[in-house]
Design an enzyme around this catalytic site. Structure first.
Site, PDB file in Angstrom:
ATOM      1  N   GLU A  30       0.800  -1.233   0.000  1.00  0.00           N
ATOM      2  CA  GLU A  30       0.000   0.000   0.000  1.00  0.00           C
ATOM      3  C   GLU A  30       0.832   1.282   0.000  1.00  0.00           C
ATOM      4  O   GLU A  30       0.340   2.358   0.308  1.00  0.00           O
ATOM      5  CB  GLU A  30      -0.982   0.023   1.183  1.00  0.00           C
ATOM      6  CG  GLU A  30      -2.347  -0.511   0.853  1.00  0.00           C
ATOM      7  CD  GLU A  30      -2.442  -2.030   0.851  1.00  0.00           C
ATOM      8  OE1 GLU A  30      -3.551  -2.526   0.631  1.00  0.00           O
ATOM      9  OE2 GLU A  30      -1.433  -2.743   1.056  1.00  0.00           O
ATOM     10  N   TYR A  88       3.490   1.950   1.912  1.00  0.00           N
ATOM     11  CA  TYR A  88       4.103   2.313   3.196  1.00  0.00           C
ATOM     12  C   TYR A  88       5.622   2.079   3.141  1.00  0.00           C
ATOM     13  O   TYR A  88       6.191   1.765   2.105  1.00  0.00           O
ATOM     14  CB  TYR A  88       3.435   1.532   4.326  1.00  0.00           C
ATOM     15  CG  TYR A  88       2.036   2.015   4.639  1.00  0.00           C
ATOM     16  CD1 TYR A  88       1.815   3.289   5.171  1.00  0.00           C
ATOM     17  CD2 TYR A  88       0.918   1.211   4.398  1.00  0.00           C
ATOM     18  CE1 TYR A  88       0.537   3.737   5.454  1.00  0.00           C
ATOM     19  CE2 TYR A  88      -0.369   1.655   4.683  1.00  0.00           C
ATOM     20  CZ  TYR A  88      -0.546   2.922   5.216  1.00  0.00           C
ATOM     21  OH  TYR A  88      -1.819   3.370   5.498  1.00  0.00           O
ATOM     22  N   ARG A 136       2.764  -8.694   4.362  1.00  0.00           N
ATOM     23  CA  ARG A 136       1.790  -8.081   3.443  1.00  0.00           C
ATOM     24  C   ARG A 136       2.550  -7.568   2.225  1.00  0.00           C
ATOM     25  O   ARG A 136       3.297  -6.595   2.314  1.00  0.00           O
ATOM     26  CB  ARG A 136       1.042  -6.960   4.165  1.00  0.00           C
ATOM     27  CG  ARG A 136      -0.016  -6.249   3.352  1.00  0.00           C
ATOM     28  CD  ARG A 136      -1.357  -6.944   3.403  1.00  0.00           C
ATOM     29  NE  ARG A 136      -2.385  -6.058   2.871  1.00  0.00           N
ATOM     30  CZ  ARG A 136      -3.171  -5.303   3.642  1.00  0.00           C
ATOM     31  NH1 ARG A 136      -3.063  -5.355   4.961  1.00  0.00           N
ATOM     32  NH2 ARG A 136      -4.071  -4.514   3.095  1.00  0.00           N
ATOM     33  N   HIS A 189      -1.694   4.029  -1.622  1.00  0.00           N
ATOM     34  CA  HIS A 189      -2.730   4.991  -1.232  1.00  0.00           C
ATOM     35  C   HIS A 189      -2.777   6.186  -2.181  1.00  0.00           C
ATOM     36  O   HIS A 189      -3.822   6.812  -2.341  1.00  0.00           O
ATOM     37  CB  HIS A 189      -2.513   5.469   0.196  1.00  0.00           C
ATOM     38  CG  HIS A 189      -2.887   4.453   1.235  1.00  0.00           C
ATOM     39  ND1 HIS A 189      -4.041   3.706   1.159  1.00  0.00           N
ATOM     40  CD2 HIS A 189      -2.261   4.056   2.375  1.00  0.00           C
ATOM     41  CE1 HIS A 189      -4.109   2.890   2.198  1.00  0.00           C
ATOM     42  NE2 HIS A 189      -3.045   3.075   2.939  1.00  0.00           N
ATOM     43  N   GLN A 238     -18.142   5.292   3.864  1.00  0.00           N
ATOM     44  CA  GLN A 238     -18.644   6.498   4.505  1.00  0.00           C
ATOM     45  C   GLN A 238     -18.368   6.559   6.000  1.00  0.00           C
ATOM     46  O   GLN A 238     -18.048   7.620   6.533  1.00  0.00           O
ATOM     47  CB  GLN A 238     -20.146   6.641   4.256  1.00  0.00           C
ATOM     48  CG  GLN A 238     -20.494   7.065   2.850  1.00  0.00           C
ATOM     49  CD  GLN A 238     -21.997   7.207   2.651  1.00  0.00           C
ATOM     50  OE1 GLN A 238     -22.594   6.491   1.870  1.00  0.00           O
ATOM     51  NE2 GLN A 238     -22.613   8.116   3.354  1.00  0.00           N
TER      52      GLN A 238
END
Length: 666
Positions: free
Chosen positions: A164, A166, A214, A252, A339
């Site tokens: 992701e 990181y 991961r 991201h 949301q």
């Protein structure tokens, strides 16, 4: 047995997981509250629901690695004791739990952030400090220490976050690593850090402790990893001591959606299937898997050894237990709306769930059996009314649910027609199945009147909204958003008045046409430029969107960027989707009238006519309180919830939460 692959045990040597379901890591904000009983109950609730293994939200290995100042980690003996409350509670509930170690690198929202090179992230205001060799050793040691502390706190293992975008991911790719020393340049050097981290963690915790790595399968940024590099890393991480490989998708900062509701289900699992035969340890697939049927199919076809689902366990902690008894229809579905989960997280709020307001609120919102059963009337079978009726019935009240329409759902039946919101179908189906199971007296096609509501102990009004009249000359020529979403004929050139959430939905509905990308993975990949990392580093190619079905103008009065108030993590997706369709988005507009020539507007003092065939008004709503007013006049006490209470936008999150909380207190 239903879901025989999903519910099969997984032997990991020193430990056997009871099924193939992983609750993936989610940062909820609970640890930062300091209420460790609340943290423990969140995870224990999911353990009681039968999940095989859980991974916590990312815990920082040190202060500079935290995703934001004050981010939780294991920095002291007291932190270890706090986390032991969590692990003890989970183990008492029959569960297993691993702690994720997340070093944010340049994604840390702090001037002290560090990375491979001093290259600022586009989603952070802070440029990182490039670490020297000594600084890299400090970070490795911090990650190893965090793993040792997790072991001391009673965790069953750790997950080392290497995807992701990181910290560890930042060393892997040329996009963020421009070093020329032993930690940069060749891929052997760039992958040195994650491999060394895994090797050192394994040496520190011993053989009888889960170590999940991961790994990013497709970065979706320029100069990301190639597929050969992914495989090389996977094999090296396995050799260094990893127990399992969990798969991450996209950075991201990537401008490709990866988990939003418009992404096809299991959209990236083909990459897990490709990786699995390259290693001998179990491989976990992830991203947009939200039903036991999808998960079972992936395991049955050999795409993975285990399935990771994160947000589905916010929506329903009993996901596994319900699947095991053949009641998948009663699993509250994750609709991937973001949301109440990711939007809250990235706004510094406590995570919850639109579908399940109890998520992360297990100790403060409960639905206890009532000691004094009442006769309860609920008028309106939209999200607020259905949730109020359901919670009240589950607590033991006798509930009658009225709606003038012939079907459940209310405004959800409009939302489900918008391309990319097909998951709302499952939400309506779940409400229908749950209402039936709760034995609620459902009266559809029944417009409740005052006389019908006399004699009830409690009356709840959830009659929703009506479109707001904007008093525009010639508006009799226009359509409302509800007309359009219900199938009214629309021309080839359309002006949409109002650029809130409904306006964006209608613009997407009109520009997308009948081809549903969420149901067609190949077309969705073309639309967003998702290629194959075997062909291009990072898997990012030129987008080839489908031609727009119509020429659309999206207009608003406010002189600001359109979509500014959409969801924090999904607003950019809606703007990008409309941009790809050539939708003209214009702010600072005054509306002068509609006539045979089109829509007359004024912007910056200049008048013009937009030559459109159809004008659609999406300019807000008003509460529908006619029945409430009649009850007040008749002296009948009642509660008003949902859009009938507050009509700002069509907020299903607020409506469902309000319905649940009202019923919890009846």
């Amino acid at each position: 047995m239903p879901y025989s692959h999903l519910l099969a045990p997984l032997d990991l040597g020193h430990i056997t997981l009871k099924n193939r379901v992983l609750m993936g890591s989610m940062h909820t904000g609970l640890e930062e509250t300091g209420d460790w009983n609340r943290v423990a109950e969140f995870y224990a609730t999911r353990a009681r629901g039968g999940v095989g293994l859980m991974v916590t939200g990312g815990m920082a290995p040190n202060r500079e690695g935290g995703v934001f100042p004050g981010a939780a980690g294991l920095f002291s003996e007291q932190d270890i004791e706090n986390h032991r409350l969590v692990t003890d509670r989970v183990h008492q509930a029959g569960g297993r739990i691993a702690m994720q170690i997340l070093h944010a690198g340049r994604y840390a929202y702090s001037k002290d952030c560090v990375s491979a090179s001093a290259i600022k992230s586009p989603i952070s205001p802070f440029a990182p400090r490039a670490l020297d060799a000594e600084g890299i050793e400090v970070q490795i040691s911090a990650i190893v220490t965090a793993a040792q502390r997790a072991q001391a706190a009673g965790y069953d293992g750790v997950e080392v976050m290497g995807s992701e975008g990181y910290f560890l991911n930042q060393f892997l790719v040329r996009h963020t690593n421009t070093r020329t020393d032993d930690w940069g340049g060749s891929y052997a050097n760039r992958m040195r850090l994650p491999v060394e981290v895994v090797r050192r963690v394994r040496a520190a915790v011993g053989p009888h402790f889960l170590l999940i790595y991961r790994i990013s399968l497709i970065d979706l940024v320029p100069d990301g990893s190639t597929w050969d590099e992914v495989v090389l890393l996977a094999r090296a991480v396995e050799a260094a001591g990893a127990s399992l490989l969990n798969t991450g998708i996209g950075w991201h900062e990537a401008r490709v959606p990866t988990i939003a509701t418009s992404v096809p289900r299991a959209a990236f699992s083909y990459l897990t299937a490709r990786l699995r035969p390259e290693v001998s340890i179990p491989v976990i697939t992830s991203n947009r898997i939200n039903s036991p049927d999808v998960a079972e199919a992936l395991l049955a076809e050999g795409a993975a050894d285990m399935v990771s689902m994160a947000r589905p366990f916010l929506a329903d902690p009993d996901f596994v237990a319900k699947a095991a008894v053949g009641r998948a229809d009663l699993i509250a579905p994750c609709i991937a709306c973001n949301q109440a989960c990711l939007d809250h997280t990235f706004s510094g709020k406590l995570t919850s769930c639109l579908v399940n307001p109890r998520a992360c609120h297990e100790t403060v919102l409960s639905y206890p059996p009532t000691l004094t059963p009442k006769r309860v009337a609920v008028v309106g079978a939209g999200p607020a009314g259905m949730m109020a009726a359901l919670v009240a019935a589950q607590r033991g009240h006798q509930v009658v649910l009225f709606d003038r329409a012939n079907a459940l759902g209310g405004q959800l039946n409009l939302a489900r027609r918008v391309p990319g919101k097909e998951e709302f179908d499952g939400l309506v189906d779940w409400f229908a199945a749950s209402i039936s199971a709760a034995k609620i007296d459902l009266r559809l096609g029944a417009a409740a009147k005052v006389a019908d509501l006399r004699g009830f102990d409690e009356v709840v009004i959830a009659t929703g909204v009506v479109p707001r009249d904007i008093a525009l000359a010639g508006q009799e020529r226009a359509l409302s958003y509800s007309d359009v979403l219900r199938g009214a004929p629309v021309g080839r050139r359309v002006a949409v008045i109002g650029a809130g959430g409904i306006g964006f939905d209608v613009a997407e509905f009109l520009s997308a046409g009948p081809h549903l990308l969420a149901k067609d993975l190949a077309a969705w990949r073309r639309e967003w430029g998702v290629g194959d990392p075997a062909d291009v580093a990072g898997g990012l190619v030129q987008a080839q969107p489908e031609p727009a079905a119509r020429e659309v103008w999206l207009l608003q009065r406010k002189a600001e960027k359109l979509g500014r108030h959409l969801g924090k993590t999904t607003g950019w997706i809606h703007r990008a989707a409309l941009t790809m369709k050539g939708v003209k988005m214009i702010g600072g507009v005054s509306y002068l009238g509609i006539d045979a020539a089109g829509l007359r507007i004024e912007k910056d003092g200049v008048q013009e006519v937009l030559p459109v065939d159809t004008v659609v008004i999406c300019a807000g709503q008003l509460p529908e309180r006619g029945l409430s007013d009649q009850l007040s006049a008749a002296g009948i006490p009642h509660h008003v919830i949902g859009g009938a209470d507050v009509a700002a936008e069509l907020d299903a999150k607020r409506a469902i939460d309000q319905g649940a909380r009202l019923a919890a207190g009846l």
